[in-house]
Design a protein around this motif. Structure first.
Motif, mmCIF file in Angstrom:
data_model
loop_
_atom_site.group_PDB
_atom_site.id
_atom_site.type_symbol
_atom_site.label_atom_id
_atom_site.label_comp_id
_atom_site.label_asym_id
_atom_site.label_seq_id
_atom_site.Cartn_x
_atom_site.Cartn_y
_atom_site.Cartn_z
ATOM 1 N N GLY A 176 119.217 40.003 82.022
ATOM 2 C CA GLY A 176 118.761 38.651 81.762
ATOM 3 C C GLY A 176 119.815 37.570 81.862
ATOM 4 N N LEU A 177 121.021 37.830 81.348
ATOM 5 C CA LEU A 177 122.057 36.803 81.355
ATOM 6 C C LEU A 177 122.572 36.523 82.769
ATOM 7 N N THR A 178 122.560 37.531 83.625
ATOM 8 C CA THR A 178 122.904 37.293 85.030
ATOM 9 C C THR A 178 121.854 36.386 85.669
ATOM 10 N N VAL B 141 119.386 31.002 87.610
ATOM 11 C CA VAL B 141 118.375 29.954 87.492
ATOM 12 C C VAL B 141 118.998 28.628 87.050
ATOM 13 N N LEU B 142 120.193 28.672 86.453
ATOM 14 C CA LEU B 142 120.902 27.438 86.117
ATOM 15 C C LEU B 142 121.573 26.816 87.342
ATOM 16 N N GLY B 143 121.508 27.514 88.467
ATOM 17 C CA GLY B 143 122.095 26.991 89.695
ATOM 18 C C GLY B 143 123.596 27.185 89.771
ATOM 19 N N LYS B 144 124.146 28.117 88.991
ATOM 20 C CA LYS B 144 125.587 28.371 88.989
ATOM 21 C C LYS B 144 125.935 29.470 89.986
ATOM 22 N N PRO B 145 127.159 29.464 90.534
ATOM 23 C CA PRO B 145 127.558 30.543 91.446
ATOM 24 C C PRO B 145 127.401 31.905 90.767
ATOM 25 N N THR B 146 126.656 32.790 91.405
ATOM 26 C CA THR B 146 126.284 34.056 90.768
ATOM 27 C C THR B 146 126.279 35.187 91.783
ATOM 28 N N VAL B 147 126.849 36.327 91.385
ATOM 29 C CA VAL B 147 126.718 37.562 92.159
ATOM 30 C C VAL B 147 125.856 38.517 91.340
ATOM 31 N N GLU B 148 124.714 38.917 91.893
ATOM 32 C CA GLU B 148 123.808 39.838 91.222
ATOM 33 C C GLU B 148 123.988 41.225 91.828
ATOM 34 N N ILE B 149 124.302 42.198 90.968
ATOM 35 C CA ILE B 149 124.571 43.567 91.400
ATOM 36 C C ILE B 149 123.365 44.451 91.088
ATOM 37 N N ASN C 131 124.317 29.580 96.636
ATOM 38 C CA ASN C 131 125.450 30.029 95.819
ATOM 39 C C ASN C 131 125.096 31.252 94.975
ATOM 40 N N ILE C 132 124.086 32.008 95.409
ATOM 41 C CA ILE C 132 123.735 33.287 94.786
ATOM 42 C C ILE C 132 123.879 34.376 95.835
ATOM 43 N N CYS C 133 124.668 35.397 95.530
ATOM 44 C CA CYS C 133 124.808 36.567 96.414
ATOM 45 C C CYS C 133 124.168 37.762 95.724
ATOM 46 N N ASN C 134 123.293 38.468 96.420
ATOM 47 C CA ASN C 134 122.648 39.669 95.898
ATOM 48 C C ASN C 134 123.203 40.870 96.653
ATOM 49 N N VAL C 135 123.773 41.836 95.927
ATOM 50 C CA VAL C 135 124.392 42.996 96.577
ATOM 51 C C VAL C 135 123.845 44.280 95.968
#
Length: 349
Positions: A293-295, A300-308, A324-328
């Motif tokens: 959830g915190l990721t 959703v806040l529009g911050k640079p994010t890498v989702e693993i 600015n979201i990378c999903n790996v």
């Protein structure tokens, strides 16, 4: 004349959203508030949510100059179940029921598909021709209880492989007899002004620039390896970033401490609440985390994010709405350490 116009000639319907939990599910339901409000600026939109997630909805409360959610109705089921035989529990339940029944709703949009959320719809005060819409079928890798269909008068079939945002939009559009809102209509979550105005919470010993690493999640199989986190942390530290390793319980604290011992200058912060998480995430140069959830809050806040993604399908919750979201990674295919490092560096200044 459409069903909508027949039921609501003033185009100001009273709408109840029912999405009780959990953190990520509530976040991915937020876009339908904006979708509804864009077409019904004068509607009453209320939302029933587990009391622990009220803070997620508060930024969307209606106020002067902004129309979003009119009333948040907290639901204390998790706490009530632990104190079932106490008088105070039943007093709180009947207070909840009274609040739920203060408004007669024209549309009830239940996007969770569980018995507990369907029962909330059953308890609500409904107009004579109210639409109670919910899921007609299970979707992969999501909880679903078929008995919930007994409490809807409009059962909505959705694709078996369906992103969490898209699923909510399917149910909403069916309830209101709208054409399906496509992904090209970029989902909105929190306003840009809210994200920019977040007060940056001061954590003892934190140093800017810092990178948040959410390594923990409720299901062990969704975790990325500790070795990967150490290598990632060492790379970030060598580039001048402080690595911050949050935790939610004692077992997670042990893992944070283990990683921190091997990453120069890293920090294991005190525990913080969901409310605090807004500002902690807002102040980070980057958030990197597993499917939790915190990721998703960072995304959703529009911050640079890498989702693993390691043991859950990427298509179900991936952030597709911003560059600015990378999903790996993906289910059964955890990303390699170089893949996560490269994705992280691509989002850093």
């Amino acid at each position: 004349m459409s069903n909508l116009a027949a039921r609501n000639p003033t185009s100001a319907p009273k709408i109840l959203l029912v999405k009780l939990s959990s953190l990520g599910d509530v976040l991915h339901n937020l876009p339908i508030v904006w979708d509804l409000r864009s077409r019904f600026p004068d509607a009453q939109i209320d939302w029933v949510v587990e009391e622990g997630y009220v803070h997620l909805l508060e930024p969307l409360l209606s106020k002067d100059g902004f129309k979003g959610i009119d009333h948040i109705i907290p639901f204390g089921l998790r706490r009530w179940k632990k104190n079932l035989f106490k008088l105070a529990t039943w007093q709180q339940f009947f207070a909840f029921k009274k609040q739920l029944q203060e408004t007669q709703y024209d549309y009830l949009i239940e996007t969770q598909g569980l018995l507990k959320s369907a029962l909330v719809c059953a308890l609500a005060n409904k107009s004579n021709h109210a639409v109670v819409a919910g899921l007609a079928n299970a979707t992969q890798f999501s909880g679903y209880e078929p008995i919930a269909r007994l409490f809807y008068n409009q059962c909505v079939h959705v694709p078996v492989d369906c992103h969490a945002v898209d699923r909510s939009r399917w149910v909403m559009c069916s309830a209101l007899d709208w054409p399906l809102i496509e992904r090209s209509n970029t989902p909105l979550f929190y306003s840009e002004s809210f994200s920019q105005a977040l007060v940056k919470k001061k954590i003892a010993d934190i140093k800017k620039p810092y990178v948040l690493c959410f390594h923990s999640t409720a299901r062990e199989a969704k975790r990325w390896s500790n070795q990967g986190w150490v290598a990632l942390g060492q790379e970030l530290a060598s580039r001048g970033y402080q690595v911050v390793l949050p935790w939610g319980n004692l077992a997670e604290r042990v893992v944070s401490d283990e990683i921190a011992r091997q990453v120069p200058g890293s920090l294991v912060p005190p525990a913080f609440s969901i409310e605090d998480a807004f500002s902690v995430i807002s102040g980070a140069a980057l958030t990197i985390g597993v499917d939790t959830g915190l990721t998703h809050l960072a995304a959703v806040l529009g911050k640079p994010t890498v989702e693993i993604y390691c043991d859950s399908p990427r298509w179900k919750t991936e952030g597709y709405w911003a560059k600015n979201i990378c999903n790996v990674g993906d289910i059964g295919s955890p990303p390699s350490t170089p893949e996560v490092i490269n994705a992280s560096l691509s989002l850093l200044p």
